[in-house]
Write an enzyme that holds these catalytic residues in place. Structure first.
Site, short mmCIF file in Angstrom:
data_model
loop_
_atom_site.label_atom_id
_atom_site.label_comp_id
_atom_site.label_asym_id
_atom_site.label_seq_id
_atom_site.Cartn_x
_atom_site.Cartn_y
_atom_site.Cartn_z
N GLY A 89 0.86 -1.18 0.00
CA GLY A 89 0.00 0.00 0.00
C GLY A 89 0.89 1.22 0.00
O GLY A 89 1.85 1.29 -0.77
N SER A 121 6.13 -5.27 -0.77
CA SER A 121 6.12 -3.86 -1.19
C SER A 121 6.32 -2.93 0.02
O SER A 121 7.40 -2.94 0.62
CB SER A 121 4.83 -3.58 -1.96
OG SER A 121 4.89 -2.36 -2.61
N ALA A 122 5.32 -2.17 0.44
CA ALA A 122 5.48 -1.30 1.61
C ALA A 122 5.90 -2.10 2.84
O ALA A 122 6.70 -1.63 3.67
CB ALA A 122 4.18 -0.54 1.90
N HIS A 158 9.43 -3.10 -6.44
CA HIS A 158 8.92 -2.81 -7.80
C HIS A 158 10.00 -2.12 -8.63
O HIS A 158 9.69 -1.22 -9.41
CB HIS A 158 7.68 -1.89 -7.76
CG HIS A 158 6.55 -2.38 -6.91
ND1 HIS A 158 5.69 -3.38 -7.29
CD2 HIS A 158 6.13 -2.00 -5.67
CE1 HIS A 158 4.79 -3.57 -6.33
NE2 HIS A 158 5.04 -2.76 -5.35
N GLU A 193 10.13 -7.01 -9.68
CA GLU A 193 8.94 -7.80 -9.35
C GLU A 193 9.20 -9.28 -9.64
O GLU A 193 9.74 -9.62 -10.69
CB GLU A 193 7.73 -7.29 -10.13
CG GLU A 193 7.29 -5.92 -9.63
CD GLU A 193 5.97 -5.45 -10.21
OE1 GLU A 193 5.47 -6.09 -11.14
OE2 GLU A 193 5.45 -4.43 -9.73
#
Lengths: 230, 230
Positions: A89, A121-122, A158, A193
């Protein structure tokens, strides 16, 4: 420590966490319940719905999920947990929420004690030294950019190579990370990714199908193969 | 006020500031010297070299440039200046430098008093209410995200439409701005490259060849034509 820091939760065209399934079965061996931390998600999906998404996936490997937002005493919930998963997020929102509630340190201590941790990710950004190599928009102001330092470097999830067909003058990802290195002496892992960082005990490797781009102050960036130890 | 907040300094394949030249002749009418603020530039080019780049362009319209970094007393330099130009780079670094030196407020007061101001990219972000809609990487931690509020909204420079050919799961620009709106009730102007915001007195318009995408809390984004008053 026993952790996975993944670039993304979902591969293009794939299903949520599907590509990581064999790894997650190893990471969470003998675990029956995971605390899911949904705080990075700023909109479009509630903490409940986001938690349900994680719950649906983990039910396929017979692990229960509880959202951290469900607990009145979140410190106690973390201290009593078997394992953790922080979803993606907005990193600014995630870091602000964790710092303001005092949970960043509590989570760090629990992961350092050996409880399995997955970040996507986050959720991977907060495994690094600080969040200064996130790609996210600074939609809220955290009291600090410091993170858990579960690994002795920063992560850029990413990670995206420059596409010369884009006729646009915004900075490339590589330019941004080089700018970071003018202000900070911290190694940055450009995680494409499909790739993830695996830490078991003191051994840290890069896994997944892609090469990984590594940036250090005063050096040219280099590419390393899957399996490389960091 | 008399200001231009441009998405970018340079169009793809073009020369520095060339596309804005006719507008800059109007903005800086009767001005003989501009203070250039180079503090957004984190690397690759020194404050001196960056200032020289601006100097080279402005010499073609007979205006001298002085870099703010050249002055011992920067507050006095701003208070004595005829006009300003803040170049692009990293918004976090620019905002940190301006806040820590107390110059954000000094610059704001001088621009509000009517002195011409040009911002490009990061230099445009600081014309908005805050920097929470920058695209830049948070390579340093500013003491505040607040900016000059020369216009009653935020700017997203280098606004980029989603390219469905990119097989990548990072958030689109639109998603990021929508996430901003879940946490803030501030209008965001998605300024495509080639466009700029023009404020003369109390009149604020969007100029340039492209449509502009406007985001507001609780509304669907909309596109407006060049010349639209905000």
């Amino acid at each position: 420590m026993n952790i996975i820091l993944a670039s993304t939760s979902t591969l293009y065209g794939g299903k949520y966490l599907e590509y990581l399934k064999p790894e997650l079965e190893l990471l969470y061996k003998d675990i029956t319940e995971i605390i899911f931390i949904p705080f990075a998600r700023p909109g479009g999906i509630s903490h409940e719905d986001y938690t349900r998404k994680a719950k649906d996936f983990f039910s396929t490997i017979n692990i229960n999920i509880k959202g951290l937002h469900e607990f009145e005493d979140k410190t106690e919930a973390i201290n009593s947990a078997q394992a953790f998963f922080t979803g993606g997020g907005n990193t600014f929102l995630l870091v602000k929420t964790l710092h303001e509630s005092g949970l960043m340190t509590v989570l760090k201590q629990n992961v350092e004690s050996g409880k399995p941790y997955l970040g996507c990710s986050a959720g991977s950004n907060i495994g690094g030294i600080n969040m200064k190599t996130t790609n996210d928009m600074p939609i809220v102001y955290p009291p600090s950019f410091d993170c858990m330092a579960l690994v002795p470097f920063n992560i850029n999830p990413h990670y995206l190579d420059h596409n010369p067909e884009i006729r646009h003058n915004g900075e490339t990802r590589e330019t941004r990370i080089r700018e970071f290195l003018t202000q900070n002496d911290i190694k940055v892992i450009g995680l494409r990714e499909g790739n993830w960082i695996r830490r078991t005990g003191n051994k840290i490797t890069i896994e997944g199908p892609e090469q990984t781009r590594i940036f250090e102050k005063g050096k040219e960036p280099c590419e390393v193969e899957p399996g490389t130890q960091l």
